[in-house]
Design a protein around this motif. Sequence first.
Motif, PDB file in Angstrom:
ATOM      1  N   HIS A   1     -15.452  28.218  -7.981  1.00 30.68           N
ATOM      2  CA  HIS A   1     -16.846  27.790  -7.966  1.00 30.68           C
ATOM      3  C   HIS A   1     -17.806  28.872  -7.496  1.00 30.68           C
ATOM      4  N   ALA A   2     -17.307  30.088  -7.308  1.00 33.14           N
ATOM      5  CA  ALA A   2     -18.202  31.202  -7.004  1.00 33.14           C
ATOM      6  C   ALA A   2     -18.962  31.585  -8.269  1.00 33.14           C
ATOM      7  N   LEU A   3     -19.967  32.438  -8.111  1.00 28.99           N
ATOM      8  CA  LEU A   3     -20.801  32.826  -9.247  1.00 28.99           C
ATOM      9  C   LEU A   3     -19.999  33.593 -10.285  1.00 28.99           C
ATOM     10  N   ASP A   4     -20.262  33.282 -11.534  1.00 30.26           N
ATOM     11  CA  ASP A   4     -19.668  34.020 -12.651  1.00 30.26           C
ATOM     12  C   ASP A   4     -20.632  35.136 -13.021  1.00 30.26           C
ATOM     13  N   GLY A   5     -20.458  36.279 -12.399  1.00 28.02           N
ATOM     14  CA  GLY A   5     -21.393  37.389 -12.583  1.00 28.02           C
ATOM     15  C   GLY A   5     -21.534  38.145 -11.278  1.00 28.02           C
ATOM     16  N   ASP A   6     -22.716  38.675 -11.042  1.00 23.66           N
ATOM     17  CA  ASP A   6     -22.946  39.451  -9.834  1.00 23.66           C
ATOM     18  C   ASP A   6     -23.202  38.532  -8.642  1.00 23.66           C
ATOM     19  N   PRO A   7     -22.866  38.983  -7.432  1.00 23.19           N
ATOM     20  CA  PRO A   7     -23.218  38.205  -6.241  1.00 23.19           C
ATOM     21  C   PRO A   7     -24.730  38.116  -6.096  1.00 23.19           C
ATOM     22  N   GLN A   8     -25.189  37.061  -5.461  1.00 20.64           N
ATOM     23  CA  GLN A   8     -26.624  36.843  -5.254  1.00 20.64           C
ATOM     24  C   GLN A   8     -26.861  36.619  -3.758  1.00 20.64           C
ATOM     25  N   PRO A   9     -27.163  37.695  -3.031  1.00 20.07           N
ATOM     26  CA  PRO A   9     -27.291  37.563  -1.571  1.00 20.07           C
ATOM     27  C   PRO A   9     -28.361  36.568  -1.127  1.00 20.07           C
ATOM     28  N   PHE A  10     -29.410  36.380  -1.919  1.00 20.90           N
ATOM     29  CA  PHE A  10     -30.487  35.491  -1.487  1.00 20.90           C
ATOM     30  C   PHE A  10     -30.402  34.104  -2.114  1.00 20.90           C
ATOM     31  N   ASP A  11     -29.234  33.799  -2.653  1.00 26.95           N
ATOM     32  CA  ASP A  11     -28.970  32.462  -3.186  1.00 26.95           C
ATOM     33  C   ASP A  11     -28.238  31.680  -2.096  1.00 26.95           C
ATOM     34  N   MET A  12     -29.003  30.888  -1.349  1.00 27.52           N
ATOM     35  CA  MET A  12     -28.462  30.163  -0.199  1.00 27.52           C
ATOM     36  C   MET A  12     -28.781  28.682  -0.322  1.00 27.52           C
ATOM     37  N   GLN A  13     -28.023  27.877   0.383  1.00 31.23           N
ATOM     38  CA  GLN A  13     -28.254  26.429   0.357  1.00 31.23           C
ATOM     39  C   GLN A  13     -29.655  26.079   0.859  1.00 31.23           C
ATOM     40  N   ALA A  14     -30.182  24.978   0.330  1.00 34.79           N
ATOM     41  CA  ALA A  14     -31.444  24.449   0.807  1.00 34.79           C
ATOM     42  C   ALA A  14     -31.388  24.174   2.301  1.00 34.79           C
ATOM     43  N   PHE A  15     -32.549  24.290   2.955  1.00 34.22           N
ATOM     44  CA  PHE A  15     -32.658  23.851   4.344  1.00 34.22           C
ATOM     45  C   PHE A  15     -33.658  22.705   4.409  1.00 34.22           C
ATOM     46  N   THR A  16     -33.714  22.022   5.544  1.00 37.24           N
ATOM     47  CA  THR A  16     -34.479  20.775   5.626  1.00 37.24           C
ATOM     48  C   THR A  16     -35.157  20.636   6.975  1.00 37.24           C
ATOM     49  N   TYR A  17     -36.425  20.237   6.950  1.00 36.47           N
ATOM     50  CA  TYR A  17     -37.102  19.786   8.168  1.00 36.47           C
ATOM     51  C   TYR A  17     -36.947  18.270   8.247  1.00 36.47           C
ATOM     52  N   CYS A  18     -36.108  17.823   9.161  1.00 37.29           N
ATOM     53  CA  CYS A  18     -35.861  16.389   9.313  1.00 37.29           C
ATOM     54  C   CYS A  18     -36.965  15.751  10.154  1.00 37.29           C
ATOM     55  N   PHE A  19     -37.108  14.436  10.026  1.00 35.48           N
ATOM     56  CA  PHE A  19     -38.042  13.698  10.871  1.00 35.48           C
ATOM     57  C   PHE A  19     -37.536  12.277  11.061  1.00 35.48           C
ATOM     58  N   ALA A  20     -38.056  11.632  12.095  1.00 33.64           N
ATOM     59  CA  ALA A  20     -37.674  10.254  12.417  1.00 33.64           C
ATOM     60  C   ALA A  20     -38.814   9.320  12.054  1.00 33.64           C
ATOM     61  N   MET A  21     -38.449   8.120  11.611  1.00 31.09           N
ATOM     62  CA  MET A  21     -39.472   7.109  11.321  1.00 31.09           C
ATOM     63  C   MET A  21     -38.900   5.723  11.565  1.00 31.09           C
ATOM     64  N   ASP A  22     -39.790   4.786  11.876  1.00 32.52           N
ATOM     65  CA  ASP A  22     -39.420   3.381  11.908  1.00 32.52           C
ATOM     66  C   ASP A  22     -40.350   2.630  10.953  1.00 32.52           C
ATOM     67  N   TYR A  23     -40.270   1.303  10.937  1.00 30.45           N
ATOM     68  CA  TYR A  23     -41.062   0.541   9.970  1.00 30.45           C
ATOM     69  C   TYR A  23     -41.621  -0.711  10.626  1.00 30.45           C
ATOM     70  N   LEU A  24     -42.930  -0.758  10.687  1.00 30.31           N
ATOM     71  CA  LEU A  24     -43.659  -1.920  11.211  1.00 30.31           C
ATOM     72  C   LEU A  24     -44.449  -2.503  10.049  1.00 30.31           C
ATOM     73  N   GLU A  25     -43.901  -3.556   9.470  1.00 30.06           N
ATOM     74  CA  GLU A  25     -44.293  -4.004   8.130  1.00 30.06           C
ATOM     75  C   GLU A  25     -45.784  -4.317   7.984  1.00 30.06           C
ATOM     76  N   ASN A  26     -46.387  -4.909   8.952  1.00 27.65           N
ATOM     77  CA  ASN A  26     -47.775  -5.356   8.807  1.00 27.65           C
ATOM     78  C   ASN A  26     -48.777  -4.403   9.447  1.00 27.65           C
ATOM     79  N   GLU A  27     -48.367  -3.171   9.679  1.00 28.20           N
ATOM     80  CA  GLU A  27     -49.256  -2.184  10.284  1.00 28.20           C
ATOM     81  C   GLU A  27     -49.460  -1.010   9.330  1.00 28.20           C
ATOM     82  N   ASP A  28     -50.468  -0.200   9.629  1.00 25.28           N
ATOM     83  CA  ASP A  28     -50.777   0.970   8.800  1.00 25.28           C
ATOM     84  C   ASP A  28     -50.660   2.225   9.654  1.00 25.28           C
ATOM     85  N   HIS A  29     -49.660   3.027   9.381  1.00 27.33           N
ATOM     86  CA  HIS A  29     -49.436   4.261  10.128  1.00 27.33           C
ATOM     87  C   HIS A  29     -49.492   5.473   9.202  1.00 27.33           C
TER      88      HIS A  29
END
Length: 524
Positions: free
Chosen positions: A198-226
């Motif tokens: 599953h490695a690249l078929d061709g030349d290596p790609q040093p700047f081909d890296m997995q996505a990164f993520t900014y995670c966040f927390a949330m809750d849900y208050l159904e009848n409110e507007d946030h």
Amino acid sequence: MHKEMHADLIIIGGGMGGCAGALAAAKMGKKIVMTEETHWIGGQLTSQAVPPDEHPWIEQFGCTLSYRRFRDGVRNYYRDNFPLTPEARANIFLNPGNGFVSRLCHEPRTALAVLQQMLAPYTHSGQVTILTRFRVEKARTEGDEILSVTVGGMDDPIRIELTAPFFLDATECGDVLPLAGVEYVIGAESQRQTGEPHALDGDPQPFDMQAFTYCFAMDYLENEDHTIPKPDQYSFWREYQADFWPGKLLSWTGVKPATLEPIQYPLFPGKDWISLFGYRKIIDRNNFIPGTYPSDITLVNWQQNDYWLGPVIDVHEEEKVRHLENAKQLSLSLLYWMQTEAPRPDGKQGYPGLRLRKDVVGTDDGLAMHPYIRESRRIQAEFTVLEQHLSTECRGTDESENFADSVGIGCYRIDLHPSTGRRHYIDISSLPFQIPLGSLIPVRINNLLPASKNIGVTHITNGCYRLHPVEWNIGEAAGYLAGFCMQHNVKPREVRNNPTLLSAFQNLLVQNGIELAWPEMRPV
């Protein structure tokens, strides 16, 4: 202002591997200084807001004794401090959030409290010093040895030069490696280099890296507007669709990673038990006496906020800052879209009751203190773990490669998220595996050890070595190895290549609750 500090072991990075390494070395009587960029130690568990990703057997075996102590500590934290229902309190396998990504989904602040408690005997005595809000700036070397590492205060104009016989790089991106001239690899290798299917078929790609993520927390208050203010980049992200993706990124359409089939993910549980809100749910209010929590709480680390438009490792500072800001804007745009425009089963649009829980992650903007970085710089090691060593397809057996120099074990599918090269998921079955000592030993430098995702793996095998219990095991093994080398006045490579030393070191690990081999197991 310039200061100097000396210890037996300097740990740069206070993530899971750094904490585990500090605990191990402290147990061996060593004096440690550990630095951390953010306000919170704990890395994935805390400042990155990622609940544990673990294998199916985690409650019985397959992790170190100290990691199990951490997990027990999380459950005891809730039992000792929260008004649980009688049913929850009686459940020996209490899962505070009942999220289905893990058997132990919990709040980041809980992980922080437990880690601080585990380290308390050493921090209170002065054996371990923790410096938060310090970033590594430079390293001083002589030949194949690191003499010192300098860190700078991120809130105060202070520089501290840290000296020690040994150093651990437990940063999220392997930040010490380029500063100390340690040979390393980034990005995606080619099949020509590694022979991996599953490695690249061709030349290596040093700047081909997995996505990164900014995670966040949330809750849900159904009848409110946030509803949050409209993010600056909302117009862009609202329309964005990658060529390889089945729909707009801001939609309920995603893919099954293993097959790449399109799938519609519901926000809340309905006919399908797999819902996005339930995926990484860290608080299930039904575990607590009514009134304790107004809502369940979840952490958002989904396909919809994976950022793959560019890497943040070994690029110019301006480019790094731009991608980090873009990733933040993506996460905020996802929340705003869910609050205002997301289609609902009842035919309406938007869930304004979704509330960004800034307090859960400890920041003013409501996003995690640090992005979840899935792929780090990786040392050029004495031994590099390849797909052929553990892929179910490659092995053709029920066992991964047996490593005589094992320093721990792990288990997770080879799971690569879409990459900055605009390549899709790679998600393939792997076998329960070992962590070879050779993957922790740089090819040249004698007194620096990797203690995170920066070990000798490839772009492919990083996909299963990057998870919580494995990172902890890597850091713990590195901490014990540094202590062992100081006690016996030997180098890490001597430990690996001398049968007597290797046996003694592995006995030390086993005596301290590190499992070196799996029982007969199934693929995952």
